[in-house]
Write a protein that holds these residues in place. Structure first.
Motif, PDB file in Angstrom:
ATOM      1  N   UNK A   1       2.561  15.728  -0.217  1.00 16.62           N
ATOM      2  CA  UNK A   1       3.965  16.067  -0.420  1.00 16.62           C
ATOM      3  C   UNK A   1       4.846  15.532   0.698  1.00 16.62           C
ATOM      4  N   UNK A   2       4.233  15.284   1.858  1.00 14.62           N
ATOM      5  CA  UNK A   2       5.020  14.768   2.990  1.00 14.62           C
ATOM      6  C   UNK A   2       5.276  13.272   2.879  1.00 14.62           C
ATOM      7  N   UNK A   3       4.500  12.574   2.019  1.00 10.64           N
ATOM      8  CA  UNK A   3       4.573  11.111   2.010  1.00 10.64           C
ATOM      9  C   UNK A   3       5.983  10.599   1.695  1.00 10.64           C
ATOM     10  N   UNK A   4       6.627  11.080   0.606  1.00 11.99           N
ATOM     11  CA  UNK A   4       7.970  10.557   0.328  1.00 11.99           C
ATOM     12  C   UNK A   4       8.931  10.771   1.493  1.00 11.99           C
ATOM     13  N   UNK A   5       8.879  11.964   2.057  1.00 10.81           N
ATOM     14  CA  UNK A   5       9.771  12.256   3.189  1.00 10.81           C
ATOM     15  C   UNK A   5       9.475  11.318   4.348  1.00 10.81           C
ATOM     16  N   UNK A   6       8.178  11.128   4.625  1.00 15.70           N
ATOM     17  CA  UNK A   6       7.790  10.281   5.755  1.00 15.70           C
ATOM     18  C   UNK A   6       8.259   8.839   5.537  1.00 15.70           C
ATOM     19  N   UNK A   7       8.156   8.365   4.270  1.00 13.16           N
ATOM     20  CA  UNK A   7       8.592   6.995   3.996  1.00 13.16           C
ATOM     21  C   UNK A   7      10.095   6.856   4.267  1.00 13.16           C
ATOM     22  N   UNK A   8      10.850   7.888   3.847  1.00 18.34           N
ATOM     23  CA  UNK A   8      12.291   7.835   4.089  1.00 18.34           C
ATOM     24  C   UNK A   8      12.620   7.893   5.575  1.00 18.34           C
ATOM     25  N   UNK A   9      11.824   8.678   6.324  1.00 16.63           N
ATOM     26  CA  UNK A   9      12.102   8.796   7.763  1.00 16.63           C
ATOM     27  C   UNK A   9      11.650   7.577   8.542  1.00 16.63           C
ATOM     28  N   UNK A  10      10.395   7.167   8.282  1.00 16.22           N
ATOM     29  CA  UNK A  10       9.785   6.148   9.148  1.00 16.22           C
ATOM     30  C   UNK A  10       9.638   4.797   8.470  1.00 16.22           C
ATOM     31  N   UNK A  11       9.982   4.692   7.172  1.00 13.31           N
ATOM     32  CA  UNK A  11       9.779   3.428   6.476  1.00 13.31           C
ATOM     33  C   UNK A  11       8.303   3.184   6.242  1.00 13.31           C
ATOM     34  N   UNK A  12       7.960   1.961   5.819  1.00 16.77           N
ATOM     35  CA  UNK A  12       6.555   1.647   5.546  1.00 16.77           C
ATOM     36  C   UNK A  12       5.884   1.192   6.841  1.00 16.77           C
ATOM     37  N   UNK A  13       5.720   2.122   7.780  1.00 17.81           N
ATOM     38  CA  UNK A  13       5.078   1.784   9.051  1.00 17.81           C
ATOM     39  C   UNK A  13       3.889   2.706   9.273  1.00 17.81           C
ATOM     40  N   UNK A  14       3.137   2.428  10.343  1.00 12.15           N
ATOM     41  CA  UNK A  14       1.999   3.290  10.676  1.00 12.15           C
ATOM     42  C   UNK A  14       2.448   4.705  10.988  1.00 12.15           C
ATOM     43  N   UNK A  24      -2.712   5.344  -0.246  1.00 15.19           N
ATOM     44  CA  UNK A  24      -2.597   4.964  -1.659  1.00 15.19           C
ATOM     45  C   UNK A  24      -1.129   4.833  -2.047  1.00 15.19           C
ATOM     46  N   UNK A  25      -0.325   5.775  -1.575  1.00 16.13           N
ATOM     47  CA  UNK A  25       1.080   5.778  -1.985  1.00 16.13           C
ATOM     48  C   UNK A  25       1.895   4.751  -1.208  1.00 16.13           C
ATOM     49  N   UNK A  26       1.725   4.760   0.088  1.00 12.64           N
ATOM     50  CA  UNK A  26       2.549   3.878   0.921  1.00 12.64           C
ATOM     51  C   UNK A  26       1.808   2.588   1.210  1.00 12.64           C
ATOM     52  N   UNK A  27       2.066   1.577   0.451  1.00 14.04           N
ATOM     53  CA  UNK A  27       1.457   0.270   0.718  1.00 14.04           C
ATOM     54  C   UNK A  27       2.557  -0.753   0.960  1.00 14.04           C
ATOM     55  N   UNK A  28       2.191  -1.824   1.630  1.00 11.56           N
ATOM     56  CA  UNK A  28       3.175  -2.859   1.942  1.00 11.56           C
ATOM     57  C   UNK A  28       3.826  -2.574   3.278  1.00 11.56           C
TER      58      UNK A  28
END
Lengths: 247, 335
Positions: free
Chosen positions: B180-193, B270-274
């Motif tokens: 559930x944190x993945x979408x939020x994390x992508x918005x906060x940190x972008x597609x980074x480590x 799986x969700x955050x690729x690229x």
């Protein structure tokens, strides 16, 4: 024995919160090197009194004078640290007393030898029998090197054979080290077997209800006739005290 | 009986009635049983002591059992062999089904096809890269969670008001799937480590904190009491008594924390690729799905599973077993 006072308790009273009085006007003087047994039925506040002497709790009224060095305490359960060996348990007490690291090992082994457990020094508590664990706890209490040793029913959970041996062990340690011992028990025979003085506490609230002095303490056994005679006398008084609660 | 109390008070020094009475039966007893009593109780000192020591040593021997560690063969047959037999049987049934029912290979690949997919990935170097990337992130993320969770757990365990306030929220976070944190994390940190690490952290920390709190709560109160009696202040009580005593709960929390780290990591990958996110096992899984390569998907699932089990068996299980055995909490041969 030497005439010096080790513990002086004057007009001591204790209640927990707004509850009933647990101890009421307890007066007791223990001389240095004396072996005193505190005897009483349930609810006489024996353990409360011991905790007060140990400084684990504060009196509500009255005063307690104990030596500045404080007192060592032994409980019914050995309360050894399960992750430490017998030697390390004793060393923990030495460490907290401030003994330098280099001296701890030797001193711990010596103390374990005092309770005849030198061979079990590297065993962990779960590998020891109940009696052996209490002996390690005794060695640990001795490691604290305090003039007063408080014992709260330390042998109550042991079988009779083991308890007999530990009585002998404790008496030997007492004679050798000259410690002042206050021994709490609800076992009349045990008190008559061990004490130089037996102090009977009444129940609810706890008061001193009687006191016996034993002139000759050497060579006593639990089956000795003088122990039996004293037990009968104390038991009679104890039952009188208990009966008072029926009314 | 008030007169008793006053009598006891004076009995100390003057020793009237009561005390006198006692010493009489004392001496009378010795007189009435001559020889026997004195002979039994007052022999020569040194041999008496030797007798006592051998008596005590005998009783000690009777009351303790030498600990029997289970033999290596015993361990193998009771805990290693059964799961291996089961897995082999499972694979055999699978292969048998493929041979007999002849299903479409793109829907039910045979075990051999899955093994071949693993081999292919290895040969291309993708498998090693993915395993290394994921393992590095998993371990590193888990360590961050340990560093964050341990002091937090200690603080909550020792400061009661804080625990009442924050404890339920931490327990709640443990229920929240970390995906559930993945979408939020992508918005906060972008597609980074950072996105991956954040998700791992949120997944693992609550378990570690809760494990530590549970461990501290289960410390027997008499151990704290003994620590105090022995003269330990709050600091040394914590380091010498409470923390070691809380270790079993802490290790259980770490174990669960690792499981959550690994799961969260896969979900994030799986969700955050690229982007700048490297190629991990989760990415490999997702790639195989895009290629509709079921053999590759199953192969990756097996690798993810195997790594989780391997870390558990190679690291946490021995650690836990050793700790429990030392404390006598593991009954020998029970497993």
């Amino acid at each position: 024995m030497s005439g010096q006072t080790a513990i002086r308790i004057e007009q001591l009273g204790k209640r927990f919160g707004a509850g009933p009085l647990v101890l009421d006007d307890v007066n007791l003087t223990v001389e240095a090197g004396e072996f005193v047994c505190l005897l009483g039925a349930s609810g006489c506040g024996k353990s409360t009194l011991l905790n007060l002497i140990a400084g684990l709790d504060r009196p509500t009224t009255g005063s307690i004078d104990v030596p500045a060095e404080g007192a060592a305490v032994m409980f019914q359960e050995s309360a050894l640290m399960p992750w430490l060996t017998a030697r390390q348990n004793v060393e923990l007490a030495l460490r907290l007393r401030g003994v330098p690291r280099a001296a701890r090992r030797g001193e711990a082994l010596e103390l374990l030898d005092t309770v005849n457990l030198a061979d079990a020094a590297e065993k962990r508590p779960h590998e020891l029998s109940g009696g052996m664990r209490q002996r390690v706890a005794l060695a640990r209490a001795l490691a604290q090197d305090r003039p007063v040793l408080l014992m709260d029913e330390p042998f109550a959970a042991l079988d009779a054979i083991t308890r007999d041996l530990l009585h002998e062990e404790l008496e030997r340690v007492w004679r050798r080290t000259g410690r002042t011992i206050v021994f709490v028990t609800h076992n009349v025979r045990e008190a008559a077997r061990l004490g130089q003085r037996v102090v009977l506490l009444s129940s609810r609230p706890g008061r001193v209800a009687g006191e016996w002095r034993i002139a000759e303490t050497a060579g006593r056994r639990i089956e000795s006739p003088e122990v039996a005679a004293l037990s009968i006398e104390i038991t009679e008084q104890l039952r009188k005290e208990i009966r008072r609660n029926a009314a | 009986m008030p007169h008793d109390t006053t009598l006891a008070k004076t009995a100390g020094r003057v020793a009237p009635g009561e005390a006198g009475r006692v010493s009489r039966p004392d001496s009378a007893g010795e007189a009435s049983v001559p020889g026997l009593d004195t002979a039994a109780s007052l022999p020569t000192r040194p041999s008496d002591h030797e007798d006592f020591r051998s008596l005590e040593a005998g009783l000690d021997r009777l009351q303790t059992d030498p600990e029997r560690a289970p033999s290596a063969w015993n361990r193998f047959t009771t805990s290693v062999l059964p799961p291996i037999v089961f897995v082999v049987a499972l694979i055999a049934v699978w292969q048998l089904y493929v041979v007999i029912a002849q299903p479409r290979p793109d829907i039910v690949p045979s075990p051999l096809a899955v093994a071949a997919a693993i081999g292919d990935a290895w040969e291309a170097g993708r498998l090693q890269l993915a395993v290394l990337t994921s393992l590095e992130r998993g371990v590193f993320g888990f360590l961050i969670a340990v560093v964050v969770g341990t002091p937090l757990g200690l603080l909550l365990a020792e400061v009661k008001p804080l625990r009442r306030a924050i404890g339920p929220i931490i327990s709640g976070l443990q229920v929240l799937p970390s995906v559930a944190w993945v979408p939020a994390a992508i918005l906060w940190f972008g597609l980074t480590d950072a996105t991956v690490y954040f998700v791992v952290l949120m997944g693992a920390t609550p378990s570690i904190v809760n494990g530590l709190i549970a461990g501290v709560e289960q410390v027997p109160p008499q151990l704290r009491r003994v620590g105090t009696v022995l003269g330990a202040g709050p600091g040394r009580l914590a380091t010498l008594v409470v923390l070691p005593a809380a270790l079993p709960g802490y290790v259980a929390g770490l174990k669960q924390g690792w499981a959550f780290s690994w799961r969260s990591l896969m979900a994030a990958e799986i969700i955050a690729t690229g982007g700048t996110i490297g190629f991990g096992l989760g990415s490999m899984l997702d790639q195989s799905r895009e290629l509709a390569d079921l053999g590759g998907v199953l192969a990756t699932i097996l690798v993810i599973l195997a790594i989780g089990i391997l870390i558990e068996l190679a690291f946490f299980a021995p650690l836990e077993r050793r700790m429990l055995r030392r404390r006598g909490l593991l009954v020998a041969g029970a497993k």
